[in-house]
Design a protein around this motif. Structure first.
Motif, PDB file in Angstrom:
ATOM      1  N   ALA A 105      44.092  19.810  38.670  1.00 16.06           N
ATOM      2  CA  ALA A 105      45.330  19.494  39.378  1.00 16.06           C
ATOM      3  C   ALA A 105      45.034  18.832  40.722  1.00 16.06           C
ATOM      4  O   ALA A 105      45.737  17.901  41.133  1.00 16.06           O
ATOM      5  CB  ALA A 105      46.158  20.762  39.582  1.00 16.06           C
ATOM      6  N   CYS A 106      43.988  19.296  41.402  1.00 16.80           N
ATOM      7  CA  CYS A 106      43.600  18.683  42.680  1.00 16.80           C
ATOM      8  C   CYS A 106      43.252  17.210  42.490  1.00 16.80           C
ATOM      9  O   CYS A 106      43.736  16.340  43.225  1.00 16.80           O
ATOM     10  CB  CYS A 106      42.401  19.424  43.275  1.00 16.80           C
TER      11      CYS A 106
ATOM     12  N   ARG B 137      48.367  18.315  49.984  1.00 15.50           N
ATOM     13  CA  ARG B 137      48.552  17.013  49.326  1.00 15.50           C
ATOM     14  C   ARG B 137      50.008  16.816  48.918  1.00 15.50           C
ATOM     15  O   ARG B 137      50.564  15.712  49.038  1.00 15.50           O
ATOM     16  CB  ARG B 137      47.648  16.935  48.103  1.00 15.50           C
ATOM     17  N   ALA B 138      50.651  17.880  48.430  1.00 14.81           N
ATOM     18  CA  ALA B 138      52.057  17.786  48.029  1.00 14.81           C
ATOM     19  C   ALA B 138      52.947  17.452  49.213  1.00 14.81           C
ATOM     20  O   ALA B 138      54.051  16.908  49.032  1.00 14.81           O
ATOM     21  CB  ALA B 138      52.509  19.097  47.386  1.00 14.81           C
TER      22      ALA B 138
ATOM     23  N   ALA C 167      46.194  15.058  41.674  1.00 16.09           N
ATOM     24  CA  ALA C 167      47.096  14.861  42.809  1.00 16.09           C
ATOM     25  C   ALA C 167      46.528  13.908  43.850  1.00 16.09           C
ATOM     26  O   ALA C 167      47.231  13.540  44.801  1.00 16.09           O
ATOM     27  CB  ALA C 167      47.400  16.208  43.453  1.00 16.09           C
TER      28      ALA C 167
ATOM     29  N   HIS D 271      50.890  23.836  37.410  1.00 12.56           N
ATOM     30  CA  HIS D 271      49.611  23.121  37.481  1.00 12.56           C
ATOM     31  C   HIS D 271      48.734  23.384  36.253  1.00 12.56           C
ATOM     32  O   HIS D 271      47.534  23.127  36.286  1.00 12.56           O
ATOM     33  CB  HIS D 271      48.880  23.492  38.761  1.00 12.56           C
TER      34      HIS D 271
ATOM     35  N   LEU E 188      46.071  21.486  47.262  1.00  8.42           N
ATOM     36  CA  LEU E 188      47.249  21.056  46.509  1.00  8.42           C
ATOM     37  C   LEU E 188      48.506  21.091  47.364  1.00  8.42           C
ATOM     38  O   LEU E 188      49.339  20.176  47.301  1.00  8.42           O
ATOM     39  CB  LEU E 188      47.420  21.950  45.279  1.00  8.42           C
ATOM     40  N   GLU E 189      48.650  22.155  48.163  1.00  7.10           N
ATOM     41  CA  GLU E 189      49.851  22.263  48.992  1.00  7.10           C
ATOM     42  C   GLU E 189      49.874  21.184  50.073  1.00  7.10           C
ATOM     43  O   GLU E 189      50.913  20.556  50.319  1.00  7.10           O
ATOM     44  CB  GLU E 189      49.921  23.649  49.630  1.00  7.10           C
TER      45      GLU E 189
ATOM     46  N   LEU F  78      43.246  24.457  38.270  1.00  6.57           N
ATOM     47  CA  LEU F  78      43.441  24.117  39.674  1.00  6.57           C
ATOM     48  C   LEU F  78      42.598  22.914  40.083  1.00  6.57           C
ATOM     49  O   LEU F  78      43.056  22.035  40.815  1.00  6.57           O
ATOM     50  CB  LEU F  78      43.101  25.331  40.549  1.00  6.57           C
TER      51      LEU F  78
ATOM     52  N   ARG G 278      48.221  28.274  50.036  1.00  2.00           N
ATOM     53  CA  ARG G 278      49.400  27.425  50.187  1.00  2.00           C
ATOM     54  C   ARG G 278      49.925  27.471  51.627  1.00  2.00           C
ATOM     55  O   ARG G 278      50.363  26.454  52.177  1.00  2.00           O
ATOM     56  CB  ARG G 278      50.497  27.856  49.218  1.00  2.00           C
TER      57      ARG G 278
ATOM     58  N   ALA H 239      41.490  25.299  46.595  1.00  2.00           N
ATOM     59  CA  ALA H 239      42.247  24.423  45.700  1.00  2.00           C
ATOM     60  C   ALA H 239      43.744  24.520  45.980  1.00  2.00           C
ATOM     61  O   ALA H 239      44.455  23.504  46.010  1.00  2.00           O
ATOM     62  CB  ALA H 239      41.949  24.779  44.250  1.00  2.00           C
ATOM     63  N   CYS H 240      44.240  25.744  46.185  1.00  2.04           N
ATOM     64  CA  CYS H 240      45.671  25.914  46.465  1.00  2.04           C
ATOM     65  C   CYS H 240      46.036  25.285  47.807  1.00  2.04           C
ATOM     66  O   CYS H 240      47.105  24.674  47.946  1.00  2.04           O
ATOM     67  CB  CYS H 240      46.034  27.394  46.443  1.00  2.04           C
TER      68      CYS H 240
END
Length: 567
Positions: free
Chosen positions: A194-195, A49-50, A198, A129, A46-47, A191, A543, A42-43
Motif C-alpha cells: 500500500a505504501c 501521504r494521504a 500510494a 489497504h 500512508l497517513e 501495508l 497514523r 508504514a501506517c
C-alpha cells in the motif's frame, strides 16, 4: 576486527548541527522522513501521504521488523463487523473499561478513549489497504495464545478473567489477519504494498545514524548510511539478515553470529546520505530487546529471556531521540510471555514458586503470568499437575490441532523437563520446594475446586480441577528452561505528546520536527502487553504521527480522510 568489538546495533551518533537547511548540500529531500518501516512506520507513511506529503521511509533492512514476525493480531473492539458477525456485542465504553485496568494510567484517559473509539474504524482502514479479518472463533471458548489456522477472532487478553472484567460482558477483541501461519508477514505485506502504491518512496538497507538539527533545535533531517542498491554487499546483507530472522527461534547463538556479519558488511560498505525533512522526522524503529547494553542497564532481569522481536529492535529510534534531548520513560518495563494455554487444560493445574506457594491466577494471559514470575520470583516457577491432568494435557498436545510451537514445547516439558512424586511431599523433595507449603497450596486449591472455599488467587470455576490423583508432576516453566523458552519484548520508549505524537524533551516541551510511533514511543501497551495491542497501537500512533507531520507544512489535501476513518 575481532568478534568482540563488532556491535550488531546501529551506530548512533550525536546530531549534526547546522545554522539552517541551506547550510547543507542534501542528497535527497522530502516533506516527511519516516525512520523504520515496520507497521508503525508504514501506517505513518500512508497517513502522511494521504494528506498530500512527499514521504520517504528508510529502514536498516528491507522493512517489516518485529511486525512482520508477529502473529498479525490487531486488538480491536467497540463493535467491529467481525464481533457482530460472531454474535458479540461490544462498545467503545466496554473496551475502555477493560483496557483501563490493563494500561494502569500509562496514557491519559482521553487518549485511551480515542483509541477505543477509533478502534473499529482503524481495522476498516487496514482492510481498505488490503488486509482481511474474519469472525471465526477457535474451539474451546476462544481462549488461546494463538488461534489455529482457519480461526481469526479470539480472546487475546484477560477479558474472561474475573479479576480483570469490568461492568460489561467480555468480548473477543483479538483480530488475527486472515492468512496461513503466523500472519504478521501477511499484514505487513499489505501495508508495504500500500505504501509503494500510494507513492511513498523507500530507502532500504539504509540505517539512520544521526539527526540533523538547525540552530533553533529543530530536527530538519537525518544522515542515513546506505548500502549501494543492487550491489553484491547489499544482496549478501539481505540474505544474512533474512536468515537470522528465520532461524532466531531455533538457533539464537548462531543468529547472533549472522548479525555480526551483517554489521561488518554495513561497516565496510555503507555510505552516508543526507536527507532533508521539510516537515518532520518520524521515529518508528521498534523497541530495544536486541540491545544487550540497554537491557543490562534498564532491565537486567530479562537478560536471559528469549528475544521477541527482530534485529532492528536495537533501540536506534530511542537513541536517536535521546541525542536530540528527548525524554524517555518506562525503559525498565518489559513484557515476559509465559503462556500455559494451550494445552487448554493446563490452567487447571497450579503454578507455584520455588517454595511451593501459588503466586498467580493460572488462567491469566501469558504476559500477566510471566511478569510476576520474572519480577517477583526470580524467573523460576513450576506448573504442578496430577496424573489425570497430565494425561489429558498430553492428549490435547498430541491431538488438539495446535501449532507445532505450542504442542512440541508442551510435550517436551511434560515428558522431559518434569519431576515426579508419589505424593505432594515427595514431589517437594525432588524439586526443592517446602513440603508443607506445596501441600497447603494443593489443599487450598482442591477445596476451591470442590466448591467448599473460594480460590486463593481468584481462578474461575471453569478453570479449576481437583488435583488428587497420584503421582504428581512438576513441570519447569522457569526462564532458564531451554526447551520451553520464555520470550520478552520491551515496552518503554520516548515520551510523546499524546495528541500528535511529537517527541517531548525533559521539560515536557515538543522537540520541533520530531515525532515517534510504535514501540519507539510510550503508547497503549507500555504498562503490560496483551496480544494484538502493540499492532493496534502501531496503527493508532503511526497514523497520529503521520497526520501531524503532514500538517506541519503546507502539504495537506482536502480529500484526506479524518484520522480513524477508512481511506
Amino acid at each position: 576486527m575481532t568478534r568482540e568489538t563488532i556491535s550488531t546495533c546501529t551506530d548512533i551518533q550525536l546530531p549534526l548541527q547546522v545554522a539552517d537547511a541551506s547550510s547543507l548540500q542534501w542528497d535527497d529531500q522530502c516533506d516527511v522522513l519516516v525512520i523504520g518501516w515496520g507497521a508503525a512506520g508504514a501506517c505513518a507513511a500512508l497517513e502522511a501521504r494521504a494528506r498530500g506529503a512527499d514521504v520517504l521511509v528508510a529502514d536498516r533492512f528491507t522493512g517489516g521488523g518485529a511486525s512482520a514476525k508477529s502473529g498479525g493480531v490487531v486488538y480491536a473492539g467497540g463493535g467491529t463487523r467481525q464481533q457482530r458477525d460472531a454474535g458479540y456485542v461490544d462498545s467503545p465504553e466496554a473496551m475502555f473499561d477493560y483496557l483501563k485496568h490493563e494500561t494502569q494510567g500509562v496514557i491519559d484517559d482521553a487518549t485511551l478513549r480515542r483509541f477505543c473509539e477509533s478502534s473499529a474504524a482503524n481495522l476498516e482502514w487496514l482492510e481498505s489497504h488490503g488486509a482481511r479479518y474474519a469472525h471465526s472463533m477457535p474451539p474451546g471458548g476462544g481462549k488461546t495464545s494463538y488461534p489455529p489456522d482457519g480461526y481469526f477472532l479470539y480472546y487475546s487478553g484477560n477479558e474472561m478473567v474475573p479479576s480483570h472484567q469490568g461492568a460489561h460482558p467480555p468480548a473477543p477483541r483479538g483480530h488475527r489477519t486472515v492468512g496461513k501461519g503466523q500472519c504478521g508477514a501477511v499484514l505487513y505485506g499489505h501495508l508495504q504494498r500500500a505504501c509503494l502504491k500510494a507513492g511513498v518512496r523507500a530507502l532500504v538497507q539504509s540505517a539512520a545514524r544521526r539527526l540533523v538539527l538547525d540552530a533553533k533545535g529543530r530536527v530538519i533531517g537525518a544522515e542515513l548510511w546506505c548500502l549501494p542498491a543492487g550491489s553484491k554487499a547489499a544482496k549478501e546483507h539481505a540474505r544474512l539478515a533474512a536468515r537470522a530472522e528465520r532461524l532466531q527461534n531455533f538457533a539464537p547463538s548462531y543468529c547472533d553470529g549472522l548479525r555480526r556479519k551483517v554489521a561488518r558488511i554495513e561497516q565496510q560498505h555503507a555510505r552516508p546520505r543526507l536527507v532533508q525533512a521539510r516537515n518532520g522526522v518520524i521515529l518508528s524503529t521498534g523497541g530495544f530487546i536486541f540491545n544487550r547494553a540497554l537491557i543490562a542497564e534498564h532491565a537486567p532481569k530479562y537478560r536471559r529471556n528469549f528475544k521477541v522481536g527482530a534485529t532492528g529492535c536495537d533501540g536506534s529510534g530511542l537513541r536517536l531521540g535521546l541525542t536530540a534531548g528527548a525524554a524517555s520513560d518506562r525503559l525498565q518495563q518489559v513484557s515476559p510471555w509465559r503462556f500455559i494455554n494451550p494445552p487448554l487444560c493446563w490452567p487447571k493445574g497450579i503454578v507455584v514458586n520455588t517454595e511451593g506457594r501459588r503466586f498467580v491466577n493460572e488462567e491469566v494471559y501469558g504476559g500477566t503470568l510471566g511478569y510476576p514470575l520474572c519480577e517477583e520470583q526470580g524467573g523460576k516457577a513450576w506448573l504442578v499437575l496430577d496424573v489425570r491432568l497430565r494425561r489429558d494435557a498430553i492428549k490435547q498436545a498430541l491431538f488438539g490441532g495446535y501449532w507445532w510451537f505450542q504442542s512440541v514445547p508442551a510435550l517436551a516439558l511434560m515428558l522431559l523437563k518434569v519431576r515426579k512424586g508419589r505424593t505432594a511431599r515427595e514431589l517437594a523433595g525432588v524439586t526443592g520446594m517446602r513440603p508443607e507449603l506445596l501441600e497447603e497450596s494443593l489443599r487450598a486449591y482442591n477445596a476451591a475446586a470442590r466448591g467448599t472455599a473460594p480460590d486463593p488467587v481468584g481462578k474461575s470455576e471453569s478453570s479449576r480441577q481437583v488435583l488428587d490423583r497420584a503421582p504428581f508432576y512438576a513441570c519447569d516453566i522457569s526462564v532458564g528452561n531451554p526447551i520451553f523458552p520464555l520470550g520478552a519484548l520491551t515496552l518503554g520508549g520516548l515520551k510523546v505528546d499524546e495528541d500528535n505524537g511529537a517527541v517531548l524533551d525533559g521539560q515536557g516541551q515538543a522537540i520541533p520536527g520530531l515525532y515517534a510511533a510504535g514501540r519507539t514511543a510510550i503508547g497503549i501497551p507500555s504498562h503490560l502487553y496483551i496480544s494484538g495491542l502493540s499492532l493496534a497501537d502501531c496503527v493508532f500512533s503511526g497514523r497520529r504521527a503521520g497526520e501531524a507531520a503532514a500538517h506541519a507544512g503546507q502539504h495537506t489535501t482536502s480529500q484526506a480522510a479524518p484520522l480513524g476513518a477508512p481511506a
